[in-house]
Write an enzyme that holds these catalytic residues in place. Structure first.
Site, PDB file in Angstrom:
ATOM      1  N   LYS A  20       0.841  -1.198   0.000  1.00 15.12           N
ATOM      2  CA  LYS A  20       0.000   0.000   0.000  1.00 15.12           C
ATOM      3  C   LYS A  20       0.886   1.263   0.000  1.00 15.12           C
ATOM      4  CE  LYS A  20      -3.499  -2.299   2.903  1.00 15.12           C
ATOM      5  NZ  LYS A  20      -4.343  -2.102   4.082  1.00 15.12           N
ATOM      6  N   TYR A  60     -12.082  -2.525  -2.315  1.00 14.55           N
ATOM      7  CA  TYR A  60     -12.542  -2.720  -0.933  1.00 14.55           C
ATOM      8  C   TYR A  60     -14.067  -2.783  -0.832  1.00 14.55           C
ATOM      9  CZ  TYR A  60      -7.940  -2.215   1.291  1.00 14.55           C
ATOM     10  OH  TYR A  60      -6.652  -2.420   1.725  1.00 14.55           O
ATOM     11  N   ASN A 123      -1.177  -0.226   7.694  1.00 14.94           N
ATOM     12  CA  ASN A 123      -0.613  -1.566   7.908  1.00 14.94           C
ATOM     13  C   ASN A 123       0.112  -2.127   6.684  1.00 14.94           C
ATOM     14  OD1 ASN A 123      -2.791  -2.241   6.366  1.00 14.94           O
ATOM     15  ND2 ASN A 123      -3.844  -3.459   7.923  1.00 14.94           N
ATOM     16  N   HIS A 126      -1.593  -5.452   1.608  1.00 15.90           N
ATOM     17  CA  HIS A 126      -2.871  -6.152   1.434  1.00 15.90           C
ATOM     18  C   HIS A 126      -2.595  -7.552   0.907  1.00 15.90           C
ATOM     19  CE1 HIS A 126      -6.952  -7.116   0.196  1.00 15.90           C
ATOM     20  NE2 HIS A 126      -6.401  -7.609  -0.901  1.00 15.90           N
ATOM     21  N   GLU A 137      -9.725 -10.265  -7.106  1.00 17.33           N
ATOM     22  CA  GLU A 137      -8.746  -9.172  -6.998  1.00 17.33           C
ATOM     23  C   GLU A 137      -7.701  -9.255  -8.110  1.00 17.33           C
ATOM     24  OE1 GLU A 137      -9.310  -8.531  -2.178  1.00 17.33           O
ATOM     25  OE2 GLU A 137      -7.465  -9.472  -2.890  1.00 17.33           O
TER      26      GLU A 137
HETATM   27  P1  IDP Z   1      -7.076  -7.178   5.906  1.00 21.76           P
HETATM   28  O1  IDP Z   1      -6.352  -6.077   5.165  1.00 21.76           O
HETATM   29  O2  IDP Z   1      -6.201  -7.772   6.993  1.00 21.76           O
HETATM   30  O3  IDP Z   1      -7.683  -8.204   4.991  1.00 21.76           O
HETATM   31  P2  IDP Z   1      -9.765  -6.037   6.291  1.00 21.76           P
HETATM   32  O4  IDP Z   1     -10.666  -6.283   7.463  1.00 21.76           O
HETATM   33  O5  IDP Z   1     -10.153  -6.586   4.950  1.00 21.76           O
HETATM   34  O6  IDP Z   1      -8.286  -6.522   6.716  1.00 21.76           O
HETATM   35  O7  IDP Z   1      -9.614  -4.475   6.168  1.00 21.76           O
HETATM   36  C1  IDP Z   1      -9.011  -3.897   5.047  1.00 21.76           C
HETATM   37  C2  IDP Z   1      -8.127  -2.755   5.496  1.00 21.76           C
HETATM   38  O8  IDP Z   1      -8.956  -1.763   6.099  1.00 21.76           O
HETATM   39  C3  IDP Z   1      -7.111  -3.102   6.558  1.00 21.76           C
HETATM   40  O9  IDP Z   1      -5.922  -3.675   6.039  1.00 21.76           O
HETATM   41  C4  IDP Z   1      -6.865  -1.766   7.184  1.00 21.76           C
HETATM   42  O10 IDP Z   1      -5.938  -1.007   6.421  1.00 21.76           O
HETATM   43  C5  IDP Z   1      -8.224  -1.086   7.102  1.00 21.76           C
HETATM   44  N1  IDP Z   1      -8.955  -1.226   8.362  1.00 21.76           N
HETATM   45  C6  IDP Z   1      -9.501  -2.346   8.887  1.00 21.76           C
HETATM   46  N2  IDP Z   1     -10.080  -2.086  10.068  1.00 21.76           N
HETATM   47  C7  IDP Z   1      -9.895  -0.772  10.289  1.00 21.76           C
HETATM   48  C8  IDP Z   1     -10.265   0.104  11.342  1.00 21.76           C
HETATM   49  O11 IDP Z   1     -10.890  -0.293  12.347  1.00 21.76           O
HETATM   50  N3  IDP Z   1      -9.903   1.404  11.204  1.00 21.76           N
HETATM   51  C9  IDP Z   1      -9.221   1.869  10.136  1.00 21.76           C
HETATM   52  N4  IDP Z   1      -8.845   1.081   9.123  1.00 21.76           N
HETATM   53  C10 IDP Z   1      -9.174  -0.223   9.195  1.00 21.76           C
END
Ligand code: IDP
Length: 162
Positions: A20, A60, A123, A126, A137
């Protein structure tokens, strides 16, 4: 013959991985690629793109009802993303293990997010969360002709088939 079929099956599993914008800006592209490559997975597609916010929203779409959806789509489209397709046995599930839990505060040390990120909104990486998402995807981010199929010389050492 059975062993050949096993290798063939391993080659067919593919997952979508993206560094990302935060990972790109922090100079973590090679670190992330290296973790997948050293594991024994094979890179079959890669490009650097700045997705539009609309495209990020498509990526997303499953999270469209979450309060952070808008900010997340904006962030993904805020700069270059390194989009990749990795191939190998168990790459979808094990790729997620290499990446670590969504919230870096909960990711184990040794995982990409555990070692290299601090907060959930930044984080750095992805990875597809299952076979259906991986297929969707990969199709969203890549045209078929942007992906390669090849046998690497290392495969017989990684999979133990001569
Ligand atoms: P993943 O990336 O581990 O698959 P997902 O639940 O699909 O997790 O969420 C996608 C992305 O959304 C996460 O990688 C993160 O960057 C963001 N995200 C998830 N939960 C939160 C939150 O509570 N606050 C802000 N961003 C979030």
């Amino acid at each position: 013959m059975l062993q050949d079929q096993e290798v063939h099956a391993a080659e067919l599993e593919r997952t979508f991985i993206a560094v990302k914008p935060d990972g790109v800006q922090r100079g973590l592209i090679s670190e992330i690629i290296s973790r997948f490559e050293r594991k024994g997975y094979k890179l079959v597609g890669i490009k650097v793109v700045v997705p539009s916010k609309e495209f990020a929203g498509k990526h997303y779409h499953a999270l469209k009802d979450k309060p952070f959806f808008n900010g997340l789509s904006e962030f993904l489209s805020s700069g270059p993303v390194v989009a990749m397709v990795w191939e190998g046995e168990g790459v979808i599930t094990y790729g997620r293990k290499l990446i670590g839990a969504t919230d870096p505060q909960k990711s184990e040390p040794g995982t990409i997010r555990g070692d290299l990120a601090v907060v959930v909104g930044r984080n750095i990486i992805h990875g597809s969360d299952g076979p259906e998402t991986a297929k969707d995807e990969i199709n969203l981010w890549f045209k078929p002709e942007e992906l390669v199929s090849f046998t690497s010389n290392a495969e017989k050492w990684i999979y133990g088939v001569n």
